[in-house]
Design a protein around this motif. Structure first.
Motif: not given
Length: 139
Positions: A113-139
């Motif tokens: 949630v992003v808000t205006n710090m002076e007024s306290g009003k909400t500027i934006a609602l945001f959602r994201c999905t992140q894919m977790i990465l793992y190192a590839v094994s060469n074996s």
């Protein structure tokens, strides 16, 4: 858990640092960041550019993901994001509060949630999905 100063330092000469994003809290359940609104954050119409808001929110969620990577993970990448813009700012400061909605081994979902710090009003609602990465094994 690394403190906010660590994340401020790693962002210094990256996009978040260039935009003036400053982290004020990093924990397993919440990330807080703020940004002073300057002319460089505005769109040609004189209002806060949506990209500035999205960068603040996405970066806050990304730092939350970094701070909470599962054991053995090497990193993450954002695979989806959505934002609803409800207000704007022309000056002052804006703040983002990011919280995890899902903390899996292959994906994380974060809300912000992003808000205006002076007024306290909400500027934006945001959602994201992140894919977790793992190192590839060469074996």
């Amino acid at each position: 858990m690394k403190d906010p100063q660590y994340f401020n330092e790693i962002c210094t000469d990256k996009l978040p640092g260039l935009l003036g994003i400053v982290f004020t809290k990093t924990s397993s359940t919440e990330v807080r960041a703020a940004m002073n609104v300057t002319q460089s954050h505005l769109a040609p119409n004189g209002f806060l550019h949506a990209g500035s808001v999205v960068t603040l929110a996405d970066t806050s969620c990304g730092i939350g993901c970094i701070a909470n990577l599962p054991e053995g993970a090497s990193g993450f990448t954002t695979i989806e994001l959505k934002s609803n813009h409800l207000g704007t700012a022309r000056d002052g400061s804006i703040e983002c509060v990011a919280t995890p909605a899902h903390m899996g081994r292959t994906t994380q979902v974060w809300d912000a949630v992003v808000t205006n710090m002076e007024s306290g009003k909400t500027i934006a609602l945001f959602r994201c999905t992140q894919m977790i990465l793992y190192a590839v094994s060469n074996s």
